[in-house]
Design an enzyme around this catalytic site. Structure first.
Site, PDB file in Angstrom:
ATOM      1  N   SER A 101       8.050  -0.863   7.026  1.00  0.00           N
ATOM      2  CA  SER A 101       8.648  -0.017   5.996  1.00  0.00           C
ATOM      3  C   SER A 101       7.676   0.960   5.357  1.00  0.00           C
ATOM      4  O   SER A 101       7.985   1.535   4.313  1.00  0.00           O
ATOM      5  CB  SER A 101       9.287  -0.904   4.930  1.00  0.00           C
ATOM      6  OG  SER A 101       8.314  -1.408   4.046  1.00  0.00           O
ATOM      7  N   GLY A 102       6.481   1.160   5.940  1.00  0.00           N
ATOM      8  CA  GLY A 102       5.590   2.204   5.439  1.00  0.00           C
ATOM      9  C   GLY A 102       4.751   1.812   4.241  1.00  0.00           C
ATOM     10  O   GLY A 102       4.082   2.651   3.651  1.00  0.00           O
ATOM     11  N   ILE A 103       4.791   0.532   3.866  1.00  0.00           N
ATOM     12  CA  ILE A 103       3.963   0.103   2.738  1.00  0.00           C
ATOM     13  C   ILE A 103       2.908  -0.916   3.184  1.00  0.00           C
ATOM     14  O   ILE A 103       2.355  -1.651   2.366  1.00  0.00           O
ATOM     15  CB  ILE A 103       4.812  -0.451   1.554  1.00  0.00           C
ATOM     16  CG1 ILE A 103       5.780  -1.541   2.012  1.00  0.00           C
ATOM     17  CG2 ILE A 103       5.578   0.697   0.898  1.00  0.00           C
ATOM     18  CD1 ILE A 103       6.571  -2.167   0.867  1.00  0.00           C
ATOM     19  N   ASP A 140      -4.636   0.470   9.194  1.00  0.00           N
ATOM     20  CA  ASP A 140      -4.402   0.287   7.752  1.00  0.00           C
ATOM     21  C   ASP A 140      -5.035  -0.983   7.189  1.00  0.00           C
ATOM     22  O   ASP A 140      -4.984  -1.203   5.979  1.00  0.00           O
ATOM     23  CB  ASP A 140      -2.888   0.109   7.518  1.00  0.00           C
ATOM     24  CG  ASP A 140      -2.208   1.418   7.253  1.00  0.00           C
ATOM     25  OD1 ASP A 140      -2.894   2.445   7.244  1.00  0.00           O
ATOM     26  OD2 ASP A 140      -0.986   1.380   7.048  1.00  0.00           O
ATOM     27  N   PRO A 200       9.676  -5.591   2.338  1.00  0.00           N
ATOM     28  CA  PRO A 200      10.405  -5.259   3.569  1.00  0.00           C
ATOM     29  C   PRO A 200       9.440  -4.964   4.717  1.00  0.00           C
ATOM     30  O   PRO A 200       8.352  -4.423   4.489  1.00  0.00           O
ATOM     31  CB  PRO A 200      11.212  -4.010   3.191  1.00  0.00           C
ATOM     32  CG  PRO A 200      10.701  -3.545   1.875  1.00  0.00           C
ATOM     33  CD  PRO A 200       9.959  -4.660   1.235  1.00  0.00           C
ATOM     34  N   VAL A 201       9.844  -5.331   5.939  1.00  0.00           N
ATOM     35  CA  VAL A 201       8.943  -5.172   7.092  1.00  0.00           C
ATOM     36  C   VAL A 201       9.142  -3.798   7.733  1.00  0.00           C
ATOM     37  O   VAL A 201      10.193  -3.176   7.574  1.00  0.00           O
ATOM     38  CB  VAL A 201       9.157  -6.282   8.153  1.00  0.00           C
ATOM     39  CG1 VAL A 201       8.838  -7.634   7.570  1.00  0.00           C
ATOM     40  CG2 VAL A 201      10.562  -6.247   8.700  1.00  0.00           C
ATOM     41  N   ALA A 207      -1.383  -5.671   5.078  1.00  0.00           N
ATOM     42  CA  ALA A 207      -1.824  -6.370   3.869  1.00  0.00           C
ATOM     43  C   ALA A 207      -1.840  -7.882   4.098  1.00  0.00           C
ATOM     44  O   ALA A 207      -2.741  -8.582   3.624  1.00  0.00           O
ATOM     45  CB  ALA A 207      -0.914  -6.020   2.693  1.00  0.00           C
ATOM     46  N   LYS A 250       0.865  -1.194   0.000  1.00  0.00           N
ATOM     47  CA  LYS A 250       0.000   0.000   0.000  1.00  0.00           C
ATOM     48  C   LYS A 250       0.891   1.230   0.000  1.00  0.00           C
ATOM     49  O   LYS A 250       1.786   1.366   0.840  1.00  0.00           O
ATOM     50  CB  LYS A 250      -0.887  -0.025   1.256  1.00  0.00           C
ATOM     51  CG  LYS A 250      -1.748   1.190   1.445  1.00  0.00           C
ATOM     52  CD  LYS A 250      -1.754   1.623   2.897  1.00  0.00           C
ATOM     53  CE  LYS A 250      -0.352   1.959   3.328  1.00  0.00           C
ATOM     54  NZ  LYS A 250      -0.143   2.553   4.598  1.00  0.00           N
TER      55      LYS A 250
HETATM   56  O1  C5P Z   1      -2.978   0.833  13.874  1.00  0.00           O
HETATM   57  P1  C5P Z   1      -1.558   0.381  13.873  1.00  0.00           P
HETATM   58  O2  C5P Z   1      -1.290  -0.724  14.853  1.00  0.00           O
HETATM   59  O3  C5P Z   1      -1.039   0.081  12.510  1.00  0.00           O
HETATM   60  O4  C5P Z   1      -0.698   1.641  14.363  1.00  0.00           O
HETATM   61  C1  C5P Z   1       0.621   1.524  14.859  1.00  0.00           C
HETATM   62  C2  C5P Z   1       0.967   2.773  15.674  1.00  0.00           C
HETATM   63  O5  C5P Z   1       1.072   3.904  14.813  1.00  0.00           O
HETATM   64  C3  C5P Z   1      -0.057   3.167  16.685  1.00  0.00           C
HETATM   65  O6  C5P Z   1       0.173   2.519  17.914  1.00  0.00           O
HETATM   66  C4  C5P Z   1       0.152   4.659  16.814  1.00  0.00           C
HETATM   67  O7  C5P Z   1       1.261   4.929  17.644  1.00  0.00           O
HETATM   68  C5  C5P Z   1       0.549   5.057  15.423  1.00  0.00           C
HETATM   69  N1  C5P Z   1      -0.587   5.528  14.601  1.00  0.00           N
HETATM   70  C6  C5P Z   1      -1.134   6.781  14.864  1.00  0.00           C
HETATM   71  N2  C5P Z   1      -2.178   7.226  14.100  1.00  0.00           N
HETATM   72  C7  C5P Z   1      -2.664   6.473  13.082  1.00  0.00           C
HETATM   73  C8  C5P Z   1      -2.117   5.199  12.806  1.00  0.00           C
HETATM   74  C9  C5P Z   1      -1.077   4.762  13.589  1.00  0.00           C
HETATM   75  O8  C5P Z   1      -0.700   7.493  15.766  1.00  0.00           O
HETATM   76  N3  C5P Z   1      -3.676   6.931  12.352  1.00  0.00           N
END
Ligand code: C5P
Length: 310
Positions: free
Chosen positions: A110-112, A150, A107-108, A117, A12
């Site tokens: 890594s923002g994607i 996500d 890659p883990v 997914a 993503k």
């Molecule tokens: O939801 P997810 O587990 O992927 O998010 C990981 C971390 O990223 C959260 O614990 C939070 O610190 C941060 N986050 C956030 N705002 C978002 C998504 C993620 O602050 N909209």
């Protein structure tokens, strides 16, 4: 279940990402346009021995080393637990035991959205393997959001405008066919650290047109937008700046930007072929480089795929 089921968990990419606010629980409100690249992890579900509803996980692939399948935080096994818990009383006894094999090619951290997914692909596969569950789509999206902000967008793997904390989905503008390159410098960047260390500046949601006829028009609009996490991620991982400079200088690159909370950066090109042609100018030791088209365009646009490696 006797057949082996397969699915792909596509990367993503956030074409822009504005942080619009912060909730009292610390989560950030976002406005982002997410698209999916042809690059993907692969998942397979095999029939297995064991108790009804039991799911085990095996992880292979170039980025699988070091990932702990049995970890409680593993999103694939959490997805299985959530689905089982959502079943009505007698159903869990009728769920065949399964073994999921994850071929980790992205890659883990890594923002994607790789982990998200994978979890979304696991939900899709488990619903096929366990047809007795009959989880309606609304409920599935609620379960997906429980797994991570996500995960809902990854259930459909289609371009979408993300609002809320990432879980509120609206239709994306009409997108032109385009080429994409993804580059990761090899450093994992933890999402919570990036959100924590960003400057507390908020950005209004973007005003987007209903669609773009070509890559030029899309890039003109996207250039006025930003990834609000880029500076914080670059402070944690300075190599991201180098990646962005190398991508921006690649022949045919229209726009270079970081995705999500980094470290993976993307570049947009006029076509998948233009993106693949630019790879030699970008590859560096230790960098992962992928070039191709968006998910959905891939079959017609591309026969190759991963050109670089970790
Ligand atoms: O939801 P997810 O587990 O992927 O998010 C990981 C971390 O990223 C959260 O614990 C939070 O610190 C941060 N986050 C956030 N705002 C978002 C998504 C993620 O602050 N909209």
């Amino acid at each position: 279940m006797t057949a082996i089921l397969h699915d792909s968990a596509h990367a993503k990419i956030n074409l822009y990402l504005h942080v619009t606010g912060r909730r009292p629980d610390g989560y950030h409100l976002l406005d982002s346009l997410a698209v999916f690249a042809g690059a993907a992890d692969r998942l397979a579900v095999h029939p297995a021995e064991g108790a009804p509803g039991a799911v085990t996980l095996e992880i292979t692939g170039p980025f699988g080393a070091g990932l702990v399948a049995e970890s409680d935080s593993n999103l694939i096994l959490r997805a299985a637990r959530l689905l089982r818990a959502a079943a009505t009383a007698d159903v869990p006894d009728r769920l065949p035991p399964l073994r999921i094999v994850l071929d980790k090619r992205l890659p883990v951290a890594s923002g994607i959205g790789g982990g998200s997914a994978d979890a979304a692909a696991a939900l899709r596969l488990l619903l096929r393997a366990w047809p007795d569950l009959r989880v309606p789509r609304d409920r599935l999206m609620v379960l997906a959001a429980e797994l991570g902000a996500d995960v809902p967008v990854c259930v459909e793997q289609a371009a979408a405008r993300m609002g809320g904390v990432g879980d509120v989905l609206d239709p994306a503008p009409e997108l032109p066919a385009c080429g994409m390159m993804l580059v990761n410098c090899g450093e994992a960047v933890p999402t919570p650290s990036v959100f924590r260390s960003r400057a507390a500046v908020f950005h209004p949601p973007a005003a987007l047109s209903a669609g773009w006829a070509d890559v030029g028009a899309m890039v003109r609009d996207l250039s006025a937008l930003t990834n609000d996490l880029e500076d914080a991620a670059c402070a944690i991982c300075p190599a991201i700046r180098t990646v962005l400079q190398v991508l921006a200088a690649a022949p045919g690159c229209r726009l270079a930007r970081m995705s999500g909370s980094g470290a993976t950066c993307f570049a947009l090109f006029d076509s998948a072929q233009a993106a693949r042609d630019a790879c030699v100018a970008v590859e560096r030791p230790g960098w992962w480089v992928w070039a191709g088209g968006l998910h959905g365009e891939e079959r017609s646009a591309q026969t190759g795929g991963t050109v670089g490696r970790a």
